[in-house]
Design a protein around this motif. Structure first.
Motif, PDB file in Angstrom:
ATOM      1  N   GLU A  33       0.811  -1.210   0.000  1.00 22.07           N
ATOM      2  CA  GLU A  33       0.000   0.000   0.000  1.00 22.07           C
ATOM      3  C   GLU A  33       0.853   1.273   0.000  1.00 22.07           C
ATOM      4  O   GLU A  33       0.648   2.199  -0.746  1.00 22.07           O
ATOM      5  CB  GLU A  33      -0.844  -0.047   1.255  1.00 22.07           C
ATOM      6  CG  GLU A  33      -2.049   0.799   1.227  1.00 22.07           C
ATOM      7  CD  GLU A  33      -2.674   0.716   2.597  1.00 22.07           C
ATOM      8  OE1 GLU A  33      -2.996   1.753   3.133  1.00 22.07           O
ATOM      9  OE2 GLU A  33      -2.803  -0.414   3.118  1.00 22.07           O
ATOM     10  N   GLY A 223      -6.369   0.601   0.903  1.00 27.95           N
ATOM     11  CA  GLY A 223      -5.970  -0.311   1.966  1.00 27.95           C
ATOM     12  C   GLY A 223      -7.071  -1.332   2.243  1.00 27.95           C
ATOM     13  O   GLY A 223      -8.091  -0.998   2.812  1.00 27.95           O
ATOM     14  N   ASP A 225      -7.002  -3.856   4.230  1.00 33.81           N
ATOM     15  CA  ASP A 225      -7.080  -4.310   5.627  1.00 33.81           C
ATOM     16  C   ASP A 225      -8.191  -3.564   6.366  1.00 33.81           C
ATOM     17  O   ASP A 225      -8.892  -4.121   7.203  1.00 33.81           O
ATOM     18  CB  ASP A 225      -5.772  -4.034   6.375  1.00 33.81           C
ATOM     19  CG  ASP A 225      -4.570  -4.424   5.548  1.00 33.81           C
ATOM     20  OD1 ASP A 225      -4.799  -5.112   4.534  1.00 33.81           O
ATOM     21  OD2 ASP A 225      -3.450  -4.041   5.919  1.00 33.81           O
ATOM     22  N   THR A 226      -8.331  -2.273   6.010  1.00 27.88           N
ATOM     23  CA  THR A 226      -9.363  -1.472   6.671  1.00 27.88           C
ATOM     24  C   THR A 226     -10.737  -2.068   6.427  1.00 27.88           C
ATOM     25  O   THR A 226     -11.593  -2.068   7.310  1.00 27.88           O
ATOM     26  CB  THR A 226      -9.370  -0.032   6.097  1.00 27.88           C
ATOM     27  OG1 THR A 226      -8.208   0.165   5.317  1.00 27.88           O
ATOM     28  CG2 THR A 226      -9.548   0.995   7.177  1.00 27.88           C
ATOM     29  N   LEU A 228     -11.499  -5.183   5.999  1.00 27.49           N
ATOM     30  CA  LEU A 228     -11.716  -6.383   6.820  1.00 27.49           C
ATOM     31  C   LEU A 228     -12.180  -5.985   8.221  1.00 27.49           C
ATOM     32  O   LEU A 228     -13.131  -6.547   8.762  1.00 27.49           O
ATOM     33  CB  LEU A 228     -10.439  -7.211   6.893  1.00 27.49           C
ATOM     34  CG  LEU A 228     -10.080  -7.929   5.588  1.00 27.49           C
ATOM     35  CD1 LEU A 228      -8.826  -8.763   5.785  1.00 27.49           C
ATOM     36  CD2 LEU A 228     -11.245  -8.825   5.135  1.00 27.49           C
TER      37      LEU A 228
END
Ligand code: ASP
Length: 432
Positions: A33, A223, A225-226, A228
């Motif tokens: 990222e 991103g 991950d955010t 999730l």
């Protein structure tokens, strides 16, 4: 030998979008990222992603936006001056605004109910370092005062849509009242309108490439991950958006007009791809307008008024995000909202959408206004900001679909819908 069939523009835009997303994801996966590849002092992020993709994407969006002000003004003057009786404007305006407000209220109510059932924020213990400072939202009375331009040239320079609409309506009505002089100017405006539509076609021809770079840049820096961490919130907003687009709109169109909703949805594909990749109802406006007129058969007198109005005041998708976000933030902060609070949320969100233009991210500014109304912490917005970009794209697609649906209902009720065009499944692309 038969010529190979040329792919339709919609398909090419779709391919551009998928290829762009794939290219962006690849860059994201390889370099991370925020990671970067520096070869001989040359940074890949700076030069390819931010440099080349960023610049080309901005040029594409600017080319769309450059059309908006002249297109709205010219086509609305043509539309208003072509009305057989100017008094029709009252019913046109009343119906459009009434439907826009009703669909937005339905959207946010659905969102609140879904969020109360699913409870996306319950049990979450999110803390955030990030802060969100709300921009000033306009007072409601000021919104109405601001609709009237004191200087139409300034309104155009600032791209103030509601003021441009008001001036164009005055201008168009005056043309019909001005006898021969009016007729001459009207003819010139009709010619100008044809020229504008040609520029729209030229910009649409480069859309597959424009969409490619927009997607590549976005997906290279997003991103995941955010998402999730906020999966429940993200997918709930997404699901309600899809529900509104694929269930509420078709039901409304069918019950109010008897028209086949599959036609509407089918013909919205191209416009939705634009909305999705630009995240802006305003930038998509030239395409939305062309779709309403050329594919859905909405006559210019209705399309030129209802569509620009919708790009500014109709934001069902945005209202859905606000409904879910309000419940989510209340749950995360452990605040119990009363029924009155929810009614206040519905009212504020619906009215807020009138005063704010359809540009990327404006939904968050409106959300700040809603949260303040019910005394929820505005910093809560920082919790959801990370996943907002993808949702912004999706809700913009819903916003423009709503604009076209309302335009069809109003046109049908005014006898201004060409049903042979609406029902023609072969009109796939806007003419280039
Ligand atoms: N991007 C949206 C639009 O232009 C507004 C928003 O939801 O932020 O319609």
């Amino acid at each position: 030998m038969t010529e190979p069939q040329k792919l339709s523009l919609t398909v090419r835009i779709f391919i551009g979008m998928i290829a762009g997303a794939a290219a962006g994801l690849l860059l994201n996966a390889v370099f991370g990222e925020s990671g970067d590849l520096v070869i001989a002092g040359v940074s890949l992020n700076d030069n390819l992603v931010d440099g080349l993709f960023g610049a080309l994407g901005q040029i594409f969006i600017a080319s769309l936006k450059m059309l908006v002000v002249p297109l709205v003004f010219i086509s609305l003057v043509c539309g208003t001056s072509s009305l057989s009786e100017p008094s029709k404007l009252g019913s046109l305006g009343g119906k459009s605004i009434g439907l826009y407000i009703t669909t937005t209220a339905i959207a946010i109510s659905t969102a609140i109910i879904a969020a109360l059932i699913i409870a996306p924020g319950e049990g979450l213990n999110l803390t955030t370092e990030a802060t969100y400072s709300a921009k000033e939202a306009p007072a409601l009375s000021q919104v109405f005062v601001n609709m009237f331009p004191s200087n139409p040239i300034a309104s155009m320079a600032q791209g103030n849509m509601l003021q441009i609409i008001v001036f164009a309506v005055f201008f168009g009505v005056a043309l019909t009242l001005a006898g021969d002089s009016g007729e001459r100017i009207k003819a010139a405006f009709n010619d100008l309108n044809n020229v504008m539509m040609k520029i729209v076609s030229m910009v649409m021809a480069i859309a597959p490439y424009g969409v490619f770079v927009l997607m590549a840049k976005l997906f290279a820096s997003i991103g995941f991950d955010t998402i999730l961490g906020l999966a429940k919130y993200f997918f709930l907003v997404f699901f309600v958006l899809v529900f509104h687009g694929l269930v509420t709109y078709p039901v409304l169109l069918k019950t109010l007009t008897g028209l086949d909703p599959r036609m509407l949805l089918n013909k919205m594909k191209q416009t939705c791809l634009f909305a999705f990749s630009t995240s802006s109802s305003n930038a998509t406006l030239p395409v939305t307008m062309a779709t309403a007129r050329q594919k859905l058969g909405v006559q210019p007198s209705v399309a030129s008024f209802t569509i620009p109005l919708g790009a500014t005041i109709n934001m069902d998708g945005t209202a859905i995000m606000q409904g879910v976000a309000t419940v989510f933030i209340a749950q995360v902060y452990g605040v119990d909202l009363s029924v009155t609070d929810y009614l206040l949320v519905i009212l504020t969100a619906t009215l807020a959408s009138i005063g704010t233009a359809g540009v990327p991210g404006v939904g968050l500014i409106m959300l700040a206004m809603v949260l303040q109304q019910v005394n929820l912490p505005v910093e809560g917005i920082a919790l959801i900001i990370g996943v907002d970009r993808l949702l912004d794209m999706t809700r913009t697609a819903v916003n423009v679909t709503g604009d076209c649906m309302v335009a069809c209902i109003v046109a049908k009720s005014e006898g201004e819908l060409d049903e042979s065009v609406f029902n023609d499944p072969d009109i796939e692309d806007v003419k280039i």
